[in-house]
Design a protein around this motif. Structure first.
Motif, mmCIF file in Angstrom:
data_model
loop_
_atom_site.group_PDB
_atom_site.id
_atom_site.type_symbol
_atom_site.label_atom_id
_atom_site.label_comp_id
_atom_site.label_asym_id
_atom_site.label_seq_id
_atom_site.Cartn_x
_atom_site.Cartn_y
_atom_site.Cartn_z
ATOM 1 N N MET A 106 -44.083 -5.438 -18.792
ATOM 2 C CA MET A 106 -44.311 -4.834 -17.474
ATOM 3 C C MET A 106 -42.997 -4.285 -16.961
ATOM 4 N N SER A 107 -43.001 -3.061 -16.527
ATOM 5 C CA SER A 107 -41.783 -2.556 -15.910
ATOM 6 C C SER A 107 -42.065 -2.262 -14.449
ATOM 7 N N GLU A 108 -41.028 -2.397 -13.673
ATOM 8 C CA GLU A 108 -41.200 -2.282 -12.228
ATOM 9 C C GLU A 108 -40.333 -1.157 -11.725
ATOM 10 N N LEU A 109 -40.955 -0.242 -11.065
ATOM 11 C CA LEU A 109 -40.212 0.853 -10.467
ATOM 12 C C LEU A 109 -40.171 0.615 -8.976
ATOM 13 N N ILE A 165 -42.728 12.995 -14.865
ATOM 14 C CA ILE A 165 -43.855 12.987 -13.929
ATOM 15 C C ILE A 165 -43.376 12.308 -12.648
ATOM 16 N N LEU A 201 -48.179 9.229 -7.486
ATOM 17 C CA LEU A 201 -48.978 8.026 -7.217
ATOM 18 C C LEU A 201 -48.942 7.606 -5.753
ATOM 19 N N ARG A 243 -49.968 9.149 -16.884
ATOM 20 C CA ARG A 243 -49.047 8.375 -17.716
ATOM 21 C C ARG A 243 -49.753 7.607 -18.837
ATOM 22 N N ILE A 277 -51.511 0.800 -14.025
ATOM 23 C CA ILE A 277 -50.419 0.603 -13.065
ATOM 24 C C ILE A 277 -50.929 -0.172 -11.847
ATOM 25 N N PHE A 321 -45.802 -0.848 -10.515
ATOM 26 C CA PHE A 321 -45.671 -1.656 -11.726
ATOM 27 C C PHE A 321 -46.390 -0.927 -12.847
ATOM 28 N N GLU A 322 -45.664 -0.598 -13.884
ATOM 29 C CA GLU A 322 -46.301 -0.010 -15.057
ATOM 30 C C GLU A 322 -46.565 -1.150 -16.025
ATOM 31 N N LEU A 323 -47.824 -1.356 -16.355
ATOM 32 C CA LEU A 323 -48.190 -2.536 -17.131
ATOM 33 C C LEU A 323 -48.171 -2.254 -18.625
ATOM 34 N N ASP A 324 -47.596 -3.196 -19.365
ATOM 35 C CA ASP A 324 -47.650 -3.073 -20.821
ATOM 36 C C ASP A 324 -49.029 -3.559 -21.291
ATOM 37 N N MET A 382 -46.951 -14.091 -16.259
ATOM 38 C CA MET A 382 -47.150 -12.723 -15.771
ATOM 39 C C MET A 382 -47.726 -12.727 -14.346
#
Lengths: 398, 96
Positions: free
Chosen positions: A1-4, A26, A76, B27, B31, B39-42, B84
């Motif tokens: 999971m990455s957090e922006l 994007i 978004l 994308r 998310i 949060f972009e979820l793997d 998580m």
């Protein structure tokens, strides 16, 4: 999971495992500056020095079209800001439209014009989050900084926001004249049941640059603040998130302003101009395209203003051979230009910048000079030729 | 005032109104939109979060994941799922 993490006050921080190196990204968010009208006149306002009049504001339909186009290019989140966005009577309609097309909506407000009834309308329209600015915890100083007697109303609005069921972020711009109240600001945010506190720093261009001596904190104030935040973050884990960035005058490396020029973010002004950052008009040599004339997708890809500092090819040395060039993306162009007169200059906040002295000089005088009176933000009304102009200048009310 | 939430397998997690899960076509990723952040979820996080519905307990979610990913030990899936969800709970984006 990455957090922006999309921060206001001009910072976007990417916490991602991999950096994507495509030329055209994007975008994540659009900041809709619905109006420059505002009852407050904060001397560090991020609006441009040349403020737009109501007569230049784009209409409801144009905003709706812009929002729809934003979704098409992958945006978004929509932040409704100003000036004071609640001064626009069509705000609920715009929120409703944004939510209906899947945008995550955030209202950035001073809180002084909102009634409970209107907040409920925003909630019913689908609003996701509200951010309220609080200038200080000391009511008298708060109102002096804002140039408006609205401190009690702000606190009341925060209560209403939580009552209606919306999450709240308190935005506190901290500086030389209120950092001594940082502890009580944290307590206040907890008391108001905010989920986040943004300890924001003054960025020195536009209005804030006119007031630099009044706002630059001392090193001692700053170290003290960092200690307070670190303690509170541990104590309040899971209760209050605190965003805090060291003001870049005291930093050694620049921040990644907007997450990089033309990479993640765009801003639409009250008049419909599309900017890579809300302060970009201070780069007075740039020409900006208008949402009235061109589709947003075209502007994102082709606008000269967006392409001017996109990527790294514009960078001079020592940036060009720096291993951080795709981390900080050259820092803040607006501040670099305002302070050095050279738009390509290495951000003066960088310890390797040949212009570092433009920051070190004011810093060496901090605490020695008398604190000057504020120069308040106000709309500069040009008198028409016949000499009969209405004067909407707001003079500070305290 | 908000209180710190520590999750265990008995908890029934859900997303609060202000944390919005969706698949982002642009994308090609799941998310979560949240205030001032995305949060972009793997892949693993996406599988977990899609089972969060405000009705299933974490234990039920783990069992469902065990069924889907046969061969993966339950304790590993349990650890991943709890950590998580806890990381989101710490920020108030998962509640019970």
């Amino acid at each position: 999971m990455s957090e922006l993490e999309i921060k206001q006050n001009n910072t976007i921080e990417v916490k991602s495992k991999t950096l994507v190196k495509e030329k055209l990204q994007i975008p994540y968010a659009v900041l809709c500056e619905l109006t420059h009208r505002c009852p407050l006149s904060c001397p560090y306002c991020s609006n441009p020095v040349e403020l737009e009049m109501k007569s230049k504001e784009i209409d409801t339909e144009t905003w709706k079209r812009a929002l729809s186009e934003a979704v098409k290019i992958g945006i978004l989140q929509a932040h409704f800001s100003g000036g004071e966005p609640t001064a626009r009577k069509d705000l609920e309609e715009l929120i409703q439209h944004a939510c209906s097309i899947g945008l995550y909506t955030n209202l950035i407000t001073s809180g002084v014009l909102i009634t409970e009834e209107r907040l409920k309308k925003f909630y019913d329209a689908g609003l996701d989050h509200v951010q309220v600015s609080i200038q200080d915890t000391d009511p008298e100083n708060s109102e002096k900084i804002a140039g408006y007697k609205g401190h009690a109303k702000k606190l009341h609005t925060c209560g209403l926001i939580r009552k209606v069921g919306l999450p709240l972020t308190v935005n506190a711009v901290m500086h030389r004249q209120n950092l001594h109240n940082l502890k009580s600001m944290i307590d206040l945010a907890v008391e108001l049941d905010a989920e986040r506190l943004e300890v924001a720093q003054v960025q020195y261009y536009g209005w804030a640059l006119k007031n630099q001596t009044a706002f630059l904190p001392t090193k001692e104030q700053l170290d003290n603040a960092t200690e307070i935040v670190e303690e509170a973050r541990v104590r309040l884990k899971g209760i209050l998130a605190i965003d805090y960035v060291v003001p870049d005058y005291y930093a050694k490396r620049p921040k990644s302003c907007m997450g990089g020029w033309g990479r993640q973010f765009l801003n639409i002004t009250p008049a419909g101009k599309v900017l890579p950052c809300h302060a970009a008009e201070s780069l007075n040599f740039l020409e900006f395209d208008n949402i009235k004339d061109k589709p947003l997708s075209w502007i994102w890809e082709n606008s000269d203003a967006f392409n001017r500092f996109r990527g790294t090819s514009w960078m001079p040395e020592p940036c060009q051979s720096c291993d951080r060039k795709e981390i900080d993306w050259g820092g803040c162009r607006c501040q670099a230009f305002a302070l050095t007169g050279n738009e390509n200059a290495t951000d003066p906040t960088c310890e390797f910048s040949p212009y570092r002295n433009v920051l070190d000089e004011p810093l060496s005088n901090v605490g020695k000079e008398e604190i000057p009176e504020f120069i308040y933000r106000k709309i500069n009304v040009r008198k028409p030729l016949n000499g009969i102009g209405h004067n909407s200048n707001k003079s500070p009310k305290s | 005032m908000t209180e710190l939430l520590t999750l265990n397998e008995e908890c029934i997690p859900k997303l609060p109104r202000h944390a919005k899960l969706r698949f982002d076509e642009a994308r090609k990723k799941w998310i979560i939109n949240a205030p001032e952040r995305v949060f972009e979820l793997d892949e693993i996080a996406s599988e977990i979060i899609q089972l969060v519905n405000g009705e299933s307990s974490i234990s039920v979610i783990i069992d469902a994941l065990c069924d889907k990913f046969e061969g993966a030990p339950r304790e590993v899936i349990s650890k991943d799922t709890l950590s998580m969800l806890q990381s989101l709970a710490d920020k108030g984006f998962v509640i019970i």
